[in-house]
Scaffold this motif. Structure first.
Motif, PDB file in Angstrom:
ATOM      1  N   HIS A   1     -90.535  79.380 -64.746  1.00 60.11           N
ATOM      2  CA  HIS A   1     -90.118  78.242 -63.923  1.00 60.11           C
ATOM      3  C   HIS A   1     -90.833  78.401 -62.586  1.00 60.11           C
ATOM      4  CE1 HIS A   1     -87.243  75.072 -62.728  1.00 60.11           C
ATOM      5  NE2 HIS A   1     -87.387  75.613 -61.530  1.00 60.11           N
TER       6      HIS A   1
ATOM      7  N   VAL B   1     -93.565  75.489 -66.924  1.00 59.53           N
ATOM      8  CA  VAL B   1     -92.545  76.134 -67.756  1.00 59.53           C
ATOM      9  C   VAL B   1     -93.157  77.019 -68.841  1.00 59.53           C
ATOM     10  CG1 VAL B   1     -90.765  74.417 -67.288  1.00 59.53           C
ATOM     11  CG2 VAL B   1     -92.280  74.083 -69.215  1.00 59.53           C
TER      12      VAL B   1
ATOM     13  N   MET C   1     -97.761  74.016 -69.983  1.00 59.87           N
ATOM     14  CA  MET C   1     -96.853  72.888 -70.101  1.00 59.87           C
ATOM     15  C   MET C   1     -96.069  72.849 -68.797  1.00 59.87           C
ATOM     16  SD  MET C   1     -93.832  71.879 -72.766  1.00 59.87           S
ATOM     17  CE  MET C   1     -92.636  73.033 -72.145  1.00 59.87           C
ATOM     18  N   ALA C   2     -95.882  71.629 -68.265  1.00 62.48           N
ATOM     19  CA  ALA C   2     -95.180  71.490 -66.988  1.00 62.48           C
ATOM     20  C   ALA C   2     -94.297  70.255 -67.000  1.00 62.48           C
ATOM     21  CB  ALA C   2     -96.194  71.383 -65.850  1.00 62.48           C
ATOM     22  N   ARG C   3     -93.270  70.311 -66.163  1.00 67.25           N
ATOM     23  CA  ARG C   3     -92.461  69.119 -65.904  1.00 67.25           C
ATOM     24  C   ARG C   3     -93.084  68.420 -64.712  1.00 67.25           C
ATOM     25  NH1 ARG C   3     -87.001  72.197 -66.451  1.00 67.25           N
ATOM     26  NH2 ARG C   3     -87.421  72.414 -64.254  1.00 67.25           N
ATOM     27  N   CYS C   4     -93.075  67.094 -64.780  1.00 66.30           N
ATOM     28  CA  CYS C   4     -93.745  66.300 -63.765  1.00 66.30           C
ATOM     29  C   CYS C   4     -93.034  64.958 -63.656  1.00 66.30           C
ATOM     30  CB  CYS C   4     -95.201  66.118 -64.191  1.00 66.30           C
ATOM     31  SG  CYS C   4     -96.157  65.023 -63.186  1.00 66.30           S
TER      32      CYS C   4
ATOM     33  N   LEU D   1     -95.467  70.063 -59.573  1.00 68.16           N
ATOM     34  CA  LEU D   1     -95.265  70.441 -60.980  1.00 68.16           C
ATOM     35  C   LEU D   1     -94.309  71.612 -61.047  1.00 68.16           C
ATOM     36  CD1 LEU D   1     -98.919  70.689 -62.368  1.00 68.16           C
ATOM     37  CD2 LEU D   1     -97.356  68.779 -62.624  1.00 68.16           C
TER      38      LEU D   1
ATOM     39  N   SER E   1     -98.390  63.746 -72.973  1.00 68.06           N
ATOM     40  CA  SER E   1     -97.386  63.445 -71.954  1.00 68.06           C
ATOM     41  C   SER E   1     -96.177  62.852 -72.667  1.00 68.06           C
ATOM     42  CB  SER E   1     -97.972  62.445 -70.954  1.00 68.06           C
ATOM     43  OG  SER E   1     -96.998  62.053 -70.019  1.00 68.06           O
TER      44      SER E   1
ATOM     45  N   ARG F   1     -92.729  65.542 -69.268  1.00 63.73           N
ATOM     46  CA  ARG F   1     -93.448  66.805 -69.491  1.00 63.73           C
ATOM     47  C   ARG F   1     -94.900  66.488 -69.812  1.00 63.73           C
ATOM     48  NH1 ARG F   1     -91.156  69.318 -74.298  1.00 63.73           N
ATOM     49  NH2 ARG F   1     -90.712  67.167 -74.828  1.00 63.73           N
TER      50      ARG F   1
END
Length: 87
Positions: free
Chosen positions: A2, A20, A28-31, A17, A58, A62
Motif C-alpha cells: 500500500h 497495491v 497494479m494501482a488504485r487511481c 496513485l 483499467s 484500478r
C-alpha cells in the motif's frame, strides 16, 4: 503493498496513485482518475526515479501497468524494501 506514489497522467496533470502490487516489470494501482488501456503515465518511485508505464487495463478504479523498461533486480529488491517501510 500500500504505497502512495506521485505520478503524471498522459495530459501531464499530477496524479495520485496507491500502488497495491509491484513487480520488476509492472504494477497494479488504485487511481481516482479514469484512464484507458494504451495511455501512458509517468510514476515517481524511490530508488529508480521517474519511470514511464503503459496502462494495459483499467477497471473499477484500478489500473494495471507495464513498465517501459524492467527494473534491475538489485534495485527492485531495494525498492520493495523502501516501499514496504513507508507503510
Amino acid at each position: 503493498m500500500h504505497y502512495r506514489a506521485k505520478a503524471f497522467g498522459p495530459d501531464a496533470q499530477p496524479l495520485a496513485l496507491v500502488i497495491v502490487n509491484m513487480s520488476a516489470m509492472g504494477l497494479m494501482a488504485r487511481c481516482e482518475t479514469h484512464y484507458q488501456a494504451g495511455d501512458r503515465i509517468t510514476i515517481s518511485l524511490p530508488i529508480v526515479g521517474a519511470i514511464v508505464a503503459h496502462i494495459r487495463w483499467s477497471l473499477g478504479g484500478r489500473i494495471g501497468c507495464e513498465l517501459d523498461r524492467p527494473i534491475d533486480l538489485a534495485d527492485y529488491y531495494v525498492l520493495l524494501a523502501v516501499m514496504l517501510r513507508a507503510r
